[in-house]
Design a protein around this motif. Structure first.
Motif, short mmCIF file in Angstrom:
data_model
loop_
_atom_site.label_atom_id
_atom_site.label_comp_id
_atom_site.label_asym_id
_atom_site.label_seq_id
_atom_site.Cartn_x
_atom_site.Cartn_y
_atom_site.Cartn_z
N TYR A 19 0.82 -1.21 0.00
CA TYR A 19 0.00 0.00 0.00
C TYR A 19 0.86 1.27 0.00
O TYR A 19 0.53 2.26 -0.67
CB TYR A 19 -0.93 0.02 1.21
CG TYR A 19 -2.12 -0.90 1.07
CD1 TYR A 19 -2.93 -0.86 -0.05
CD2 TYR A 19 -2.43 -1.81 2.08
CE1 TYR A 19 -4.02 -1.71 -0.18
CE2 TYR A 19 -3.52 -2.66 1.97
CZ TYR A 19 -4.30 -2.60 0.83
OH TYR A 19 -5.36 -3.44 0.70
N PHE A 20 1.96 1.26 0.75
CA PHE A 20 2.81 2.45 0.83
C PHE A 20 3.32 2.85 -0.55
O PHE A 20 3.19 4.00 -0.97
CB PHE A 20 4.00 2.20 1.76
CG PHE A 20 4.90 3.39 1.93
CD1 PHE A 20 4.64 4.34 2.90
CD2 PHE A 20 6.00 3.57 1.10
CE1 PHE A 20 5.46 5.46 3.05
CE2 PHE A 20 6.82 4.67 1.24
CZ PHE A 20 6.56 5.61 2.22
N PHE A 21 3.88 1.88 -1.27
CA PHE A 21 4.45 2.21 -2.58
C PHE A 21 3.38 2.43 -3.64
O PHE A 21 3.56 3.24 -4.56
CB PHE A 21 5.44 1.12 -3.01
CG PHE A 21 6.72 1.17 -2.25
CD1 PHE A 21 7.69 2.13 -2.56
CD2 PHE A 21 6.97 0.29 -1.22
CE1 PHE A 21 8.88 2.19 -1.85
CE2 PHE A 21 8.15 0.35 -0.50
CZ PHE A 21 9.12 1.30 -0.81
N ASN A 34 3.43 13.76 0.61
CA ASN A 34 4.45 13.59 1.65
C ASN A 34 4.47 12.14 2.15
O ASN A 34 3.42 11.54 2.40
CB ASN A 34 4.16 14.54 2.81
CG ASN A 34 5.23 14.48 3.88
OD1 ASN A 34 5.21 13.60 4.72
ND2 ASN A 34 6.16 15.44 3.83
N ASP A 35 5.68 11.59 2.34
CA ASP A 35 5.83 10.20 2.76
C ASP A 35 5.20 9.92 4.13
O ASP A 35 4.70 8.82 4.37
CB ASP A 35 7.31 9.81 2.79
CG ASP A 35 7.87 9.54 1.40
OD1 ASP A 35 7.07 9.58 0.43
OD2 ASP A 35 9.08 9.28 1.28
N TRP A 36 5.24 10.91 5.02
CA TRP A 36 4.64 10.71 6.34
C TRP A 36 3.12 10.56 6.23
O TRP A 36 2.51 9.73 6.92
CB TRP A 36 4.99 11.88 7.26
CG TRP A 36 6.38 11.78 7.80
CD1 TRP A 36 7.47 12.52 7.43
CD2 TRP A 36 6.84 10.86 8.79
NE1 TRP A 36 8.58 12.12 8.12
CE2 TRP A 36 8.23 11.11 8.98
CE3 TRP A 36 6.24 9.85 9.54
CZ2 TRP A 36 9.00 10.38 9.87
CZ3 TRP A 36 7.02 9.13 10.44
CH2 TRP A 36 8.37 9.39 10.60
N ILE A 37 2.52 11.32 5.35
CA ILE A 37 1.07 11.20 5.13
C ILE A 37 0.74 9.83 4.56
O ILE A 37 -0.22 9.17 4.96
CB ILE A 37 0.56 12.32 4.20
CG1 ILE A 37 0.77 13.69 4.85
CG2 ILE A 37 -0.92 12.11 3.86
CD1 ILE A 37 0.39 14.87 3.96
N ILE A 38 1.59 9.39 3.62
CA ILE A 38 1.39 8.05 3.04
C ILE A 38 1.51 6.98 4.12
O ILE A 38 0.73 6.01 4.15
CB ILE A 38 2.42 7.79 1.91
CG1 ILE A 38 2.21 8.80 0.78
CG2 ILE A 38 2.29 6.36 1.39
CD1 ILE A 38 3.27 8.71 -0.30
N LEU A 39 2.47 7.16 5.04
CA LEU A 39 2.65 6.19 6.13
C LEU A 39 1.42 6.15 7.03
O LEU A 39 0.97 5.05 7.42
CB LEU A 39 3.89 6.55 6.93
CG LEU A 39 4.24 5.61 8.10
CD1 LEU A 39 4.50 4.19 7.59
CD2 LEU A 39 5.44 6.13 8.88
N TYR A 40 0.86 7.31 7.35
CA TYR A 40 -0.35 7.34 8.20
C TYR A 40 -1.53 6.65 7.50
O TYR A 40 -2.31 5.92 8.12
CB TYR A 40 -0.72 8.80 8.52
CG TYR A 40 0.29 9.51 9.39
CD1 TYR A 40 0.99 8.82 10.39
CD2 TYR A 40 0.55 10.87 9.22
CE1 TYR A 40 1.92 9.48 11.19
CE2 TYR A 40 1.48 11.53 10.01
CZ TYR A 40 2.17 10.82 10.99
OH TYR A 40 3.09 11.47 11.78
#
Length: 359
Positions: A19-21, A34-40
């Motif tokens: 899901y992240f990628f 932003n990667d942090w938003i993707i992580l959340y």
């Protein structure tokens, strides 16, 4: 903890990476995120997957079933977007697609609306089978893979009941070739009770998913709904010998070829219920005229249909072969319910009426 729950928990980290990628590359087409938003977002999807699964294993509730359906739709969308993004990046090497990104990305949810609707609509089909030594002509409603659980529950069972009531005047018996239960939630004694409203006999032989919520729970619910269980045993119905051969990936009692051969009615028609469309040639040589199977869901949706055809061979439909100048048949239905994804695209939620005729 059931096998299915353990499987979901084990696979969760791998789905998280996926899901992240997927989200990262999807939003790169739209300008980035932003990667942090993707992580959340990824962590929220993980919780949406695991929490309903854990709660449903103890008690099925409307809210957890709702979240399970939402996650199932998201999961399907992610698979479709993975395929579409790969195609977009491939064709972008040759064509400038920047002006078409939004229209292209809107294709998946549009197909999703159709696929969700189609998964919840039961279609009745009819097929004719000629059996030489048939004593009495009979119509069988062949269904499979109801998958009563978090995605397909009371609403699905009532739709099935209503569909069977509508065809009850044209059908002599209903045969369920496994996976009446899904294993995604507990099965209580009254869960299959709507099927007791059908005024024709129902016969059921377990498939692999029926063992996940506890086979005795499934059997208890079947008895409460007046469903006849054939668990490695046979019965005679209107002059037809019907053998129910239970199927599971776990260790369960097996039936030898000698036992199957000795169960054959030499001067009548013989049917075997076996959840997966395997061993057809073996069963035919033993003397079974017709095998009733499911398990494949027909692949359920594109491109799964293509891979299911490769894996199973006999993926969906009615097949015929001839051994010693005698015709034998295999009916593989795409089923009523769904697994993991509440979507169908290219397959039907179907009841197959098999009209057995004398030659």
């Amino acid at each position: 903890m059931s096998f299915r729950t353990r499987r979901i928990i084990f696979a969760c980290p791998f789905f998280g990476i996926f899901y992240f990628f997927l989200i990262k590359y999807l939003f790169l087409l739209l300008g980035g995120l932003n990667d942090w938003i993707i992580l959340y977002i990824t962590l929220a999807l993980a919780l949406l997957h695991i929490l309903p699964t854990l709660f449903e294993e103890r008690k099925s509730r409307f809210i957890t079933r709702l979240f399970a359906n939402i996650y199932g739709v998201i999961q399907w969308l992610s698979v479709m977007y993975l395929i579409e993004i790969a195609l977009i990046y491939l064709f972008s090497c040759f064509i400038n697609l920047d002006a078409y990104i939004l229209p292209l990305l809107s294709i998946v949810p549009l197909i999703g609306v159709y696929a969700y609707y189609h998964a919840h609509k039961i279609i009745v089909k009819e097929k004719t089978i000629v059996i030489n030594n048939l004593r009495e002509e009979i119509n069988i409603a062949h269904i499979s893979d109801v998958h009563y659980g978090s995605l397909m529950n009371d609403g699905a069972l009532n739709r099935l009941k209503n569909a069977l009531v509508q065809i009850s005047d044209d059908v002599d018996v209903v045969i369920i070739s496994g996976d009446l239960a899904d294993g995604s939630c507990v099965v209580n004694e009254d869960d299959f009770y709507p099927l007791s409203k059908i005024n024709i006999p129902i016969i059921f032989t377990p498939g692999n998913h029926d063992y996940y919520p506890g086979i005795e729970n499934v059997k208890s619910a079947c008895r409460k709904a007046n469903i006849r269980i054939l668990d490695n045993e046979k019965m005679e119905f209107n002059g037809i010998n019907i053998f129910g051969y239970s199927f599971s990936f776990s260790k369960i009692p097996q039936v030898s070829e000698d036992e199957l051969y000795n169960s054959i009615l030499s001067d009548g028609a013989n049917i075997i219920i076996y959840h997966t469309p395997k061993n057809w040639e073996v069963f035919s040589k033993l003397g079974f005229d017709l095998q009733l199977s499911g398990h494949t869901h027909g692949g359920q949706f594109h491109p799964g249909i293509f891979f299911s055809n490769l894996i199973f061979g006999y993926n969906k439909g009615l097949f015929e072969n001839k051994i010693n100048n005698k015709k034998h048949y295999l009916s593989v239905t795409t089923g009523i319910g769904v697994m993991d994804f509440p979507m169908r695209w290219g397959t039907d939620a179907e009841i197959v009426i098999l009209k057995l005729k004398k030659s």
